[in-house]
Design a protein around this motif. Structure first.
Motif, mmCIF file in Angstrom:
data_model
loop_
_atom_site.group_PDB
_atom_site.id
_atom_site.type_symbol
_atom_site.label_atom_id
_atom_site.label_comp_id
_atom_site.label_asym_id
_atom_site.label_seq_id
_atom_site.Cartn_x
_atom_site.Cartn_y
_atom_site.Cartn_z
ATOM 1 N N PHE A 132 0.878 -1.177 0.000
ATOM 2 C CA PHE A 132 0.000 0.000 0.000
ATOM 3 C C PHE A 132 0.910 1.220 0.000
ATOM 4 O O PHE A 132 1.867 1.288 0.785
ATOM 5 C CB PHE A 132 -0.876 -0.015 1.261
ATOM 6 C CG PHE A 132 -1.667 1.251 1.502
ATOM 7 C CD1 PHE A 132 -2.524 1.756 0.529
ATOM 8 C CD2 PHE A 132 -1.576 1.925 2.720
ATOM 9 C CE1 PHE A 132 -3.264 2.921 0.761
ATOM 10 C CE2 PHE A 132 -2.315 3.087 2.961
ATOM 11 C CZ PHE A 132 -3.153 3.582 1.968
ATOM 12 N N ILE A 133 0.659 2.162 -0.901
ATOM 13 C CA ILE A 133 1.468 3.390 -0.955
ATOM 14 C C ILE A 133 0.591 4.589 -0.629
ATOM 15 O O ILE A 133 -0.555 4.678 -1.094
ATOM 16 C CB ILE A 133 2.155 3.583 -2.328
ATOM 17 C CG1 ILE A 133 3.047 4.842 -2.310
ATOM 18 C CG2 ILE A 133 1.147 3.656 -3.477
ATOM 19 C CD1 ILE A 133 3.985 4.965 -3.493
ATOM 20 N N ALA A 134 1.121 5.517 0.167
ATOM 21 C CA ALA A 134 0.358 6.732 0.488
ATOM 22 C C ALA A 134 1.301 7.849 0.913
ATOM 23 O O ALA A 134 2.380 7.592 1.458
ATOM 24 C CB ALA A 134 -0.639 6.451 1.611
ATOM 25 N N GLU A 135 0.870 9.081 0.645
ATOM 26 C CA GLU A 135 1.538 10.260 1.210
ATOM 27 C C GLU A 135 0.926 10.506 2.594
ATOM 28 O O GLU A 135 -0.280 10.274 2.769
ATOM 29 C CB GLU A 135 1.254 11.501 0.365
ATOM 30 C CG GLU A 135 1.538 11.379 -1.111
ATOM 31 C CD GLU A 135 0.719 12.399 -1.914
ATOM 32 O OE1 GLU A 135 1.039 13.594 -1.851
ATOM 33 O OE2 GLU A 135 -0.239 11.990 -2.595
ATOM 34 N N PRO A 136 1.689 11.008 3.542
ATOM 35 C CA PRO A 136 1.112 11.281 4.866
ATOM 36 C C PRO A 136 -0.044 12.274 4.795
ATOM 37 O O PRO A 136 -1.068 12.115 5.454
ATOM 38 C CB PRO A 136 2.281 11.873 5.668
ATOM 39 C CG PRO A 136 3.450 11.950 4.759
ATOM 40 C CD PRO A 136 3.109 11.346 3.446
ATOM 41 N N ILE A 137 0.154 13.314 3.986
ATOM 42 C CA ILE A 137 -0.898 14.286 3.644
ATOM 43 C C ILE A 137 -0.823 14.391 2.125
ATOM 44 O O ILE A 137 0.263 14.608 1.595
ATOM 45 C CB ILE A 137 -0.592 15.669 4.266
ATOM 46 C CG1 ILE A 137 -0.663 15.619 5.792
ATOM 47 C CG2 ILE A 137 -1.526 16.744 3.715
ATOM 48 C CD1 ILE A 137 -0.174 16.889 6.491
ATOM 49 N N GLN A 138 -1.941 14.180 1.429
ATOM 50 C CA GLN A 138 -1.868 14.297 -0.034
ATOM 51 C C GLN A 138 -1.516 15.735 -0.389
ATOM 52 O O GLN A 138 -2.257 16.656 -0.043
ATOM 53 C CB GLN A 138 -3.204 13.917 -0.657
ATOM 54 C CG GLN A 138 -3.435 12.417 -0.693
ATOM 55 C CD GLN A 138 -4.911 12.089 -0.576
ATOM 56 O OE1 GLN A 138 -5.423 11.969 0.530
ATOM 57 N NE2 GLN A 138 -5.583 11.966 -1.693
ATOM 58 N N GLY A 139 -0.396 15.911 -1.084
ATOM 59 C CA GLY A 139 0.074 17.255 -1.395
ATOM 60 C C GLY A 139 -0.580 17.814 -2.641
ATOM 61 O O GLY A 139 -1.473 18.676 -2.566
ATOM 62 N N ALA A 140 -0.157 17.297 -3.803
ATOM 63 C CA ALA A 140 -0.658 17.824 -5.072
ATOM 64 C C ALA A 140 -2.174 17.622 -5.220
ATOM 65 O O ALA A 140 -2.832 18.333 -5.971
ATOM 66 C CB ALA A 140 0.084 17.173 -6.233
ATOM 67 N N GLY A 141 -2.723 16.672 -4.487
ATOM 68 C CA GLY A 141 -4.174 16.453 -4.522
ATOM 69 C C GLY A 141 -4.946 17.570 -3.845
ATOM 70 O O GLY A 141 -6.176 17.639 -3.941
ATOM 71 N N GLY A 142 -4.242 18.451 -3.102
ATOM 72 C CA GLY A 142 -4.921 19.586 -2.472
ATOM 73 C C GLY A 142 -4.613 19.743 -0.991
ATOM 74 O O GLY A 142 -5.435 20.277 -0.247
ATOM 75 N N VAL A 143 -3.418 19.308 -0.560
ATOM 76 C CA VAL A 143 -3.056 19.370 0.867
ATOM 77 C C VAL A 143 -4.214 18.809 1.703
ATOM 78 O O VAL A 143 -4.884 19.517 2.458
ATOM 79 C CB VAL A 143 -2.632 20.784 1.315
ATOM 80 C CG1 VAL A 143 -2.270 20.825 2.796
ATOM 81 C CG2 VAL A 143 -1.414 21.261 0.521
ATOM 82 N N ILE A 144 -4.455 17.536 1.508
ATOM 83 C CA ILE A 144 -5.573 16.892 2.192
ATOM 84 C C ILE A 144 -5.077 16.335 3.515
ATOM 85 O O ILE A 144 -4.461 15.265 3.579
ATOM 86 C CB ILE A 144 -6.196 15.811 1.286
ATOM 87 C CG1 ILE A 144 -6.731 16.502 0.025
ATOM 88 C CG2 ILE A 144 -7.300 15.064 2.024
ATOM 89 C CD1 ILE A 144 -6.827 15.634 -1.161
ATOM 90 N N VAL A 145 -5.293 17.114 4.559
ATOM 91 C CA VAL A 145 -4.887 16.698 5.900
ATOM 92 C C VAL A 145 -5.954 15.728 6.388
ATOM 93 O O VAL A 145 -7.117 16.104 6.525
ATOM 94 C CB VAL A 145 -4.797 17.906 6.856
ATOM 95 C CG1 VAL A 145 -4.323 17.479 8.232
ATOM 96 C CG2 VAL A 145 -3.879 18.985 6.275
ATOM 97 N N PRO A 146 -5.594 14.466 6.632
ATOM 98 C CA PRO A 146 -6.648 13.511 6.996
ATOM 99 C C PRO A 146 -7.182 13.779 8.397
ATOM 100 O O PRO A 146 -6.464 14.296 9.252
ATOM 101 C CB PRO A 146 -5.940 12.153 6.942
ATOM 102 C CG PRO A 146 -4.493 12.445 7.018
ATOM 103 C CD PRO A 146 -4.265 13.855 6.562
ATOM 104 N N PRO A 147 -8.436 13.419 8.667
ATOM 105 C CA PRO A 147 -8.946 13.524 10.040
ATOM 106 C C PRO A 147 -8.045 12.716 10.979
ATOM 107 O O PRO A 147 -7.440 11.730 10.559
ATOM 108 C CB PRO A 147 -10.338 12.880 9.938
ATOM 109 C CG PRO A 147 -10.730 13.004 8.498
ATOM 110 C CD PRO A 147 -9.461 12.929 7.720
#
Ligand code: PMP
Length: 459
Positions: free
Chosen positions: A227-242
């Motif tokens: 499974f691959i993931a960014e800690p916070i999606q950057g280019a997707g819109g700085v998506i800070v997860p709950p």
């Protein structure tokens, strides 16, 4: 117009014409670019860039999330110069190595938690993620589990632009432009503002995390490699997860035999207030992708840090690993990285992000939440985003099709600020070396751009 200004403008027009005629730009609508010539960036100093017409612009994006130490770092320049004068190039194939590559590998391992002891160098984040797919596949083959082939990623992720990296990425419009790798599957993203509906952020975070569990159960743990993931999606819109999201993902992964790749191309080297973003969220990757800020963007360099779990299997096995790039471990790029890491450590910039400038940015950024067209502000460390809306309650957008961001971005530039638009989200990732005063200016200019955007939409 004074003659030197006129000459400068003529020079700019000439460059723009040549650019439009011959230069195809990344992630650009070619037809649109021909009609709207680009801005020629000619110099940079501190946290400012300057265009060929002499406009000075505060760079709220650190280049492309990479110039974390700003543009004035003579020690990096000098390290590269010295390296080019001593050994401008030699490869790391065929039983050879060079001193900066060896020292950088050891240095990165020293900085990273104890179970990371090996590095594979590439030139970019995309190549590093390609490398991850090769490493993961070889790992499971060597463990005689060749059926573990599927790699899970998330909708709206960005992992680069090679065929493999773009397959891992989750942008539909990109996927429609080529044949994606058949063994990459995408799960939900934790983008509460856009997709959370009536759910609380905490419930939505759990639901997004459990899409991982559901997908693993559906496709079969025995078939899933990583499974691959960014800690916070950057280019997707700085998506800070709950806050509920990463602990639940961590639980799901720790109960299963699946490798976890943390893509730290944006968050690596301090942006979240820890050395790596995953450390801010308490996950436990087996592989870490890095690039960008490792050289402060001054030289192209990326790579993968391998945890012992994977490295031990790969290094214990005989047989050549058939993978590598001419410039893997390029001496000048590695010299740039060594100088960058010296500065990062000497100036204690990771701590500065955690204790001082990060909290300051977050506090000031959240003041923008009071603006009539801001539906949400979010961020962590030295990244932040806001959502443009017409109606805060219903989250109705200013116009259909995610076009308001581009309008606001232009007002930002007119106000002397680089801020990026991702659909209707405005995002920033300023250099970690920004002073409080420079961040005050950033907020002031962002506020002005929001006013102009509101006015443009009759609000
Ligand atoms: N991963 C992430 C998370 C990124 O943000 C990027 C680039 N923005 C990449 C990978 C690709 O890196 P590069 O452009 O150096 O290939």
């Amino acid at each position: 117009m004074p003659s030197n200004t006129a000459a400068r403008h003529n020079r700019t027009r000439q460059l723009q014409q040549r650019d439009a005629a011959h230069h195809l730009h990344p992630f650009t609508d070619f037809q649109d670019y021909a009609a709207h010539p680009g801005r020629i960036i000619s110099r940079a100093e501190g946290v400012y860039i300057e265009d060929s017409d002499g406009n000075r612009i505060l760079d709220g994006m650190s280049g492309l999330w990479c110039c974390n130490l700003g543009y004035s770092q003579p020690r990096i320049v000098e390290a590269v110069r010295q390296q080019l004068a001593t050994l401008p190039f030699y490869n790391n194939f065929f039983q050879c190595a060079n001193e900066p590559a060896v020292n950088l590998a050891a240095r990165l391992v020293d900085m990273t938690p104890a179970n990371f002891n090996r590095v594979f160098f590439t030139n970019s984040g995309s190549e590093a993620n390609d490398t991850n797919l090769r490493l993961v596949r070889r790992y499971w083959d060597l463990l005689e589990q060749p059926q573990k082939r599927i790699v899970l990623s998330r909708a709206n992720a960005y992992h680069g632009s090679t065929i493999a990296a773009a397959s891992l990425g989750g942008f539909d419009f990109v996927h429609r432009q080529f044949e994606t790798l058949p063994y990459v599957h995408h799960i939900a993203q934790p983008y509460w503002f856009k997709e959370g509906g009536e759910l609380s952020p905490a419930d939505f975070g759990l639901r997004a995390a459990r899409d991982l569990e559901r997908t693993i159960d559906e496709l079969g743990e025995d078939n899933i490699a990583a499974f691959i993931a960014e800690p916070i999606q950057g280019a997707g819109g700085v998506i800070v997860p709950p806050e509920s999201y990463w602990p639940e993902v961590h639980r799901i992964l720790s109960e299963r035999d699946i490798l976890f790749i943390s893509d730290e191309v944006i968050f690596g080297f301090g942006r979240s207030g820890e050395l790596f973003g995953w450390q801010s969220y308490g996950t436990a990757p087996d592989l870490i992708t890095f690039a960008k800020a490792v050289t402060n963007g001054f030289q192209p360099l990326g790579g993968v840090l391998l945890g012992d779990r994977v490295a031990d299997v790969l290094t214990a096995a005989g047989g050549e690993f058939g993978h590598g790039f001419t410039y893997s471990g390029h001496p000048a790029a590695c010299a740039a990285a060594l100088a960058t890491l010296d500065i990062l450590e000497r100036e204690q910039l990771v701590d500065r992000v955690a204790d001082d400038i990060g909290p300051y940015l977050q506090r000031r950024w959240r003041e923008l939440a009071g603006h009539p067209i801001v539906g949400e502000t979010r961020g962590r460390g030295m990244v932040a985003a806001l959502e443009l809306v017409r109606d805060k309650q219903t989250r109705q957008r200013l116009e259909d099709g995610g076009k308001a961001g581009a309008v606001c971005r232009q007002f930002c530039l007119d106000s002397g600020l680089v801020m990026r638009a991702v659909g209707d989200a405005m995002i920033i990732a300023p250099p970690l070396v920004c002073s409080h005063g420079e961040l005050d200016l950033l907020i002031e200019r962002a506020g002005r751009a929001l006013d102009l955007t509101a006015h443009h939409y009759g609000i």
